[in-house]
Design a protein around this motif. Sequence first.
Motif, PDB file in Angstrom:
ATOM      1  N   GLY A  95      33.879  90.573  69.441  1.00 37.89           N
ATOM      2  CA  GLY A  95      35.315  90.600  69.671  1.00 37.89           C
ATOM      3  C   GLY A  95      35.702  91.558  70.781  1.00 37.89           C
ATOM      4  N   TRP A  96      35.053  92.721  70.821  1.00 40.35           N
ATOM      5  CA  TRP A  96      35.305  93.646  71.925  1.00 40.35           C
ATOM      6  C   TRP A  96      34.874  93.037  73.253  1.00 40.35           C
ATOM      7  CZ3 TRP A  96      31.729  96.096  75.194  1.00 40.35           C
ATOM      8  CH2 TRP A  96      32.281  97.054  76.052  1.00 40.35           C
ATOM      9  N   ARG A  97      33.745  92.334  73.260  1.00 36.59           N
ATOM     10  CA  ARG A  97      33.302  91.668  74.486  1.00 36.59           C
ATOM     11  C   ARG A  97      34.278  90.588  74.922  1.00 36.59           C
ATOM     12  NH1 ARG A  97      27.414  89.469  75.110  1.00 36.59           N
ATOM     13  NH2 ARG A  97      28.580  88.572  76.855  1.00 36.59           N
ATOM     14  N   ARG A 105      34.432  82.848  74.449  1.00 31.71           N
ATOM     15  CA  ARG A 105      33.120  82.238  74.242  1.00 31.71           C
ATOM     16  C   ARG A 105      32.243  83.019  73.263  1.00 31.71           C
ATOM     17  NH1 ARG A 105      28.150  82.842  77.057  1.00 31.71           N
ATOM     18  NH2 ARG A 105      26.731  81.119  76.553  1.00 31.71           N
ATOM     19  N   PRO A 106      32.152  84.364  73.317  1.00 31.18           N
ATOM     20  CA  PRO A 106      31.293  85.048  72.337  1.00 31.18           C
ATOM     21  C   PRO A 106      31.682  84.776  70.897  1.00 31.18           C
ATOM     22  CG  PRO A 106      31.823  86.511  74.156  1.00 31.18           C
ATOM     23  CD  PRO A 106      32.666  85.303  74.331  1.00 31.18           C
ATOM     24  N   LEU A 107      32.967  84.860  70.581  1.00 35.29           N
ATOM     25  CA  LEU A 107      33.395  84.627  69.202  1.00 35.29           C
ATOM     26  C   LEU A 107      33.227  83.172  68.800  1.00 35.29           C
ATOM     27  CD1 LEU A 107      36.601  86.845  68.910  1.00 35.29           C
ATOM     28  CD2 LEU A 107      34.381  87.225  67.842  1.00 35.29           C
ATOM     29  N   THR A 109      31.019  81.067  69.962  1.00 29.83           N
ATOM     30  CA  THR A 109      29.589  80.790  69.798  1.00 29.83           C
ATOM     31  C   THR A 109      29.080  81.315  68.462  1.00 29.83           C
ATOM     32  OG1 THR A 109      29.320  80.963  72.203  1.00 29.83           O
ATOM     33  CG2 THR A 109      27.329  81.070  70.865  1.00 29.83           C
ATOM     34  N   LEU A 110      29.530  82.500  68.079  1.00 30.70           N
ATOM     35  CA  LEU A 110      29.144  83.033  66.772  1.00 30.70           C
ATOM     36  C   LEU A 110      29.656  82.134  65.655  1.00 30.70           C
ATOM     37  CD1 LEU A 110      27.985  85.291  64.961  1.00 30.70           C
ATOM     38  CD2 LEU A 110      30.207  86.430  65.134  1.00 30.70           C
ATOM     39  N   GLY A 111      30.905  81.687  65.760  1.00 34.60           N
ATOM     40  CA  GLY A 111      31.437  80.807  64.729  1.00 34.60           C
ATOM     41  C   GLY A 111      30.696  79.488  64.645  1.00 34.60           C
ATOM     42  N   ALA A 112      30.340  78.911  65.785  1.00 31.64           N
ATOM     43  CA  ALA A 112      29.598  77.653  65.782  1.00 31.64           C
ATOM     44  C   ALA A 112      28.206  77.821  65.172  1.00 31.64           C
ATOM     45  CB  ALA A 112      29.497  77.112  67.202  1.00 31.64           C
ATOM     46  N   SER A 113      27.536  78.921  65.487  1.00 30.47           N
ATOM     47  CA  SER A 113      26.191  79.134  64.946  1.00 30.47           C
ATOM     48  C   SER A 113      26.229  79.345  63.433  1.00 30.47           C
ATOM     49  CB  SER A 113      25.544  80.330  65.639  1.00 30.47           C
ATOM     50  OG  SER A 113      26.288  81.514  65.385  1.00 30.47           O
ATOM     51  N   LEU A 114      27.201  80.098  62.941  1.00 32.37           N
ATOM     52  CA  LEU A 114      27.293  80.309  61.491  1.00 32.37           C
ATOM     53  C   LEU A 114      27.665  79.023  60.773  1.00 32.37           C
ATOM     54  CD1 LEU A 114      29.030  83.811  61.296  1.00 32.37           C
ATOM     55  CD2 LEU A 114      26.605  83.246  61.024  1.00 32.37           C
ATOM     56  N   LEU A 115      28.494  78.197  61.397  1.00 27.25           N
ATOM     57  CA  LEU A 115      28.833  76.913  60.779  1.00 27.25           C
ATOM     58  C   LEU A 115      27.610  76.009  60.695  1.00 27.25           C
ATOM     59  CD1 LEU A 115      31.007  75.011  59.676  1.00 27.25           C
ATOM     60  CD2 LEU A 115      31.468  74.303  62.035  1.00 27.25           C
ATOM     61  N   ILE A 165      21.959  85.878  68.093  1.00 22.92           N
ATOM     62  CA  ILE A 165      23.085  85.462  68.937  1.00 22.92           C
ATOM     63  C   ILE A 165      23.413  86.534  69.971  1.00 22.92           C
ATOM     64  CG2 ILE A 165      25.054  86.409  67.664  1.00 22.92           C
ATOM     65  CD1 ILE A 165      24.728  82.821  68.892  1.00 22.92           C
ATOM     66  N   LEU A 166      23.086  87.788  69.679  1.00 22.62           N
ATOM     67  CA  LEU A 166      23.294  88.850  70.668  1.00 22.62           C
ATOM     68  C   LEU A 166      22.404  88.637  71.888  1.00 22.62           C
ATOM     69  CD1 LEU A 166      23.504  91.970  68.315  1.00 22.62           C
ATOM     70  CD2 LEU A 166      25.386  90.604  69.259  1.00 22.62           C
ATOM     71  N   ALA A 167      21.159  88.232  71.646  1.00 24.18           N
ATOM     72  CA  ALA A 167      20.273  87.937  72.772  1.00 24.18           C
ATOM     73  C   ALA A 167      20.699  86.670  73.493  1.00 24.18           C
ATOM     74  CB  ALA A 167      18.832  87.800  72.279  1.00 24.18           C
ATOM     75  N   TYR A 168      21.203  85.698  72.758  1.00 19.78           N
ATOM     76  CA  TYR A 168      21.640  84.454  73.387  1.00 19.78           C
ATOM     77  C   TYR A 168      22.824  84.688  74.321  1.00 19.78           C
ATOM     78  CZ  TYR A 168      23.492  79.702  73.735  1.00 19.78           C
ATOM     79  OH  TYR A 168      23.965  78.509  74.206  1.00 19.78           O
ATOM     80  N   LEU A 169      23.716  85.608  73.972  1.00 15.22           N
ATOM     81  CA  LEU A 169      24.912  85.886  74.768  1.00 15.22           C
ATOM     82  C   LEU A 169      24.717  87.018  75.773  1.00 15.22           C
ATOM     83  CD1 LEU A 169      27.606  85.616  71.948  1.00 15.22           C
ATOM     84  CD2 LEU A 169      27.132  83.937  73.755  1.00 15.22           C
TER      85      LEU A 169
END
Length: 345
Positions: A95-97, A105-107, A109-115, A165-169
């Motif tokens: 969220g800070w990013r 996009r960061p948030l 992408t995280l939501g899509a991966s968790l879904l 996901i941190l490495a992916y982003l």
Amino acid sequence: MRTDIFARLDREPEPPKIETPRMSRHRIALFGGTLAFYLAIVLAVLVSSWLVALDWKVMLFRPYQQWPELHAFLDYYVVLGQRGPTAVMVAAWLGWRSWRQHTLRPLLTLGASLLLLNLSVGAVKLGLGRLGPHYATEIGSAELFAGGDIFPSGHTANAVVTWGILAYLATTPRARRYLSALSAFVSLGVGLTTVYIGTHWLSDVLLGWAAGLLILLALPWFEPLITRTEVLVLSVREQWRARRRLRKSAPAAPEAPAAPEPVMLHQALGAGAEGPRSAADRGPAPGTAGPAGHPGTAARTRAHPVRAERPPLTPGGSRRPPHADRSPRNSAGPPRPVAGGPVAP
């Protein structure tokens, strides 16, 4: 321009140009190999192969009894694979990013991966229904279709996706390498910790690693959907801001005119309260004397002004009828002059 390390904490003036990962040949080959490994683990458990026998050997070995001094530390370490705490920590960072780089996009992408993680892992868990080591009923059995939900390991798959996901982003190759090593170390440790505590079979952890890696490798296929979602959300936000600015700049609606208040009109001085009468009934005009012998004539000839704020007064004078045996009071001399008028001769 700031050059110290704290300058990286400021918000960037415009969104950076970050290249999104693509589904390259190398990534497709990794995805295919991981999928084959995933299916091999599921098949080995379904047929109760040597992998199920290895699960029982590790469980009967009881690692938590062999190394009890590690139990207290690993109870806290396994939290790095729980969905709630890890999602909150990673979402705060992303969220800070998103705020700093003017992008969602960061948030997203995280939501899509968790879904994807919940759908894929949850479906296999409920479909196979495997029981955990603490609830096993028959030695050597795969404990499938018994109402359980531990195959694959959710802790392990969640650790792979959340920290991976941190490495992916990551925005630089160097940061991507470091974060990939860190996420691999955390996810491997979380998986082995569940085996140590006895909450998962070894095959559960192997399938959890494969399930999480499949989601990370498949994320580039969902990048167009993430981009369209970001554009939609930002357009809705701009429309909402435009309507808000329009409401603030619009002039206020005119208020309804107030009801007119009644105006108090002053009555003319000397106006009578008895209505129109004949000249004979009104008596002689002011300043003249009435006929001699008529009592109260001089008194009735006085003018009586009326004040606007009070009701008109009744004209003065005696209301008693004249008596024949009494002489009028004004017979001793001439009538007294009326105030403001000439003296009668």
